[in-house]
Write an enzyme that holds these catalytic residues in place. Structure first.
Site, PDB file in Angstrom:
ATOM      1  N   GLU A 103       0.854  -1.191   0.000  1.00  0.00           N
ATOM      2  CA  GLU A 103       0.000   0.000   0.000  1.00  0.00           C
ATOM      3  C   GLU A 103       0.886   1.234   0.000  1.00  0.00           C
ATOM      4  OE1 GLU A 103      -3.876   2.122   1.970  1.00  0.00           O
ATOM      5  OE2 GLU A 103      -2.812   0.694   3.238  1.00  0.00           O
ATOM      6  N   GLU A 107       4.398   5.228   4.072  1.00  0.00           N
ATOM      7  CA  GLU A 107       3.821   6.503   4.505  1.00  0.00           C
ATOM      8  C   GLU A 107       4.963   7.401   4.973  1.00  0.00           C
ATOM      9  OE1 GLU A 107       1.913   9.629   5.120  1.00  0.00           O
ATOM     10  OE2 GLU A 107       0.650   7.925   4.519  1.00  0.00           O
ATOM     11  N   ASP A 136       9.182   7.388   0.603  1.00  0.00           N
ATOM     12  CA  ASP A 136       8.392   7.600  -0.612  1.00  0.00           C
ATOM     13  C   ASP A 136       8.003   6.254  -1.211  1.00  0.00           C
ATOM     14  OD1 ASP A 136       8.548   7.783  -3.769  1.00  0.00           O
ATOM     15  OD2 ASP A 136       7.887   9.739  -3.038  1.00  0.00           O
ATOM     16  N   ASP A 159      -2.958  11.999  -3.271  1.00  0.00           N
ATOM     17  CA  ASP A 159      -3.112  13.450  -3.423  1.00  0.00           C
ATOM     18  C   ASP A 159      -3.467  13.779  -4.872  1.00  0.00           C
ATOM     19  OD1 ASP A 159      -2.767  16.258  -3.587  1.00  0.00           O
ATOM     20  OD2 ASP A 159      -1.282  16.214  -1.983  1.00  0.00           O
ATOM     21  N   THR A 212     -13.198   5.266   5.445  1.00  0.00           N
ATOM     22  CA  THR A 212     -12.363   5.979   6.410  1.00  0.00           C
ATOM     23  C   THR A 212     -12.948   7.368   6.695  1.00  0.00           C
ATOM     24  OG1 THR A 212     -10.992   6.966   4.673  1.00  0.00           O
ATOM     25  CG2 THR A 212     -10.340   4.792   5.502  1.00  0.00           C
ATOM     26  N   TYR A 219     -11.485  10.129   6.149  1.00  0.00           N
ATOM     27  CA  TYR A 219     -11.212  10.975   4.983  1.00  0.00           C
ATOM     28  C   TYR A 219     -12.279  10.769   3.914  1.00  0.00           C
ATOM     29  CZ  TYR A 219      -9.003  12.792   0.775  1.00  0.00           C
ATOM     30  OH  TYR A 219      -8.764  13.482  -0.384  1.00  0.00           O
TER      31      TYR A 219
END
Length: 241
Positions: A71, A96, A123, A146, A217, A219
């Protein structure tokens, strides 16, 4: 006074950065679970980059050989933890860069007793390219990356031709790439780049049904409350049977 050795200097800088950005709960989770779940990798010129030649023996890290799921952009682990729990037969590697979010993830993994997850604070695009053998990744998850709305920033979007080339190289035969976004323009951008890629097949010949094991989630709930639609996509390596 003699300067600190480079490795110790990086550790001190990292500690100061964490201590000024994490809350007390996150700091406790970081201190308690870091050694259990976080995989350190050699760094490039930036603190979140991955050095050329970096290598990880994932079977050794997990203590077993198992299908690899990656992920990129796992955030605070809101989808990572339940999805990893639903795949106990897989080794799940999450990338992350935001350390407070990683600390929250570590706390959740520890509380839920998940042993099939490792986290890399780096990254994810570089990590996928440099830390995995070709043909070794069973699934790749990129959920709610993003969108980089401004046109001049579109080159920063994760999903594009160059990254798709890397994904195709790293996916195992019949390997899947699962994506989701709640921004229509980014969803269409993904379709434009990935539907045309010769190494990928759109499994559903269009938008995919929501993956049942992917939870809603905070978000995502925010985007839904704002009236945005969630677009799911699933691609398979084109040479799969």
């Amino acid at each position: 006074m003699d300067p600190l050795p480079p490795r110790l200097h990086r550790d001190v800088v990292s500690f100061v950065r964490r201590s000024t950005r994490m809350n007390e709960s996150q700091m406790r989770s970081w201190d308690r679970y870091r050694d259990r779940f976080v995989v350190d990798v050699p760094r490039g010129s930036l603190s979140t980059s991955v050095a050329d030649g970096a290598d990880v023996d994932w079977a050794q890290e997990f203590g077993r050989a198992a299908p690899l799921i990656v992920e990129i952009g796992s955030g605070a682990g809101d989808s990572l933890a339940p999805m990893a729990a639903a795949r106990p037969d897989a080794n799940v590697v999450a990338f992350e860069v935001f350390e407070p979010a990683v600390a929250s993830t570590l706390g959740r993994l520890g509380r839920e007793g998940l042993e099939n997850v490792r986290v890399v604070v780096a990254d994810g695009a570089q990590g996928l390219e440099k830390l995995f053998d070709d043909g070794s990744v069973t699934e790749l998850w990129t959920f709610f990356a993003d969108p980089w709305h401004k046109k001049r920033h579109h080159k920063r979007r994760l999903v594009g031709q160059d990254f798709a080339d890397v994904v195709v190289a790293k996916l195992a035969p019949a390997g899947l790439w699962r994506l989701a976004t709640d921004w229509e323009d980014y969803a269409l951008w993904m379709r434009e780049h990935l539907d045309a890629h010769p190494g990928l097949v759109n499994v559903h010949d269009g938008w995919a049904p929501r993956l049942a094991e992917r939870p809603v989630t905070k978000y995502e709930a925010k985007g839904l409350a704002a009236g945005r639609r969630v677009y799911d996509l699933t691609y398979r390596r084109a040479d799969a049977a």
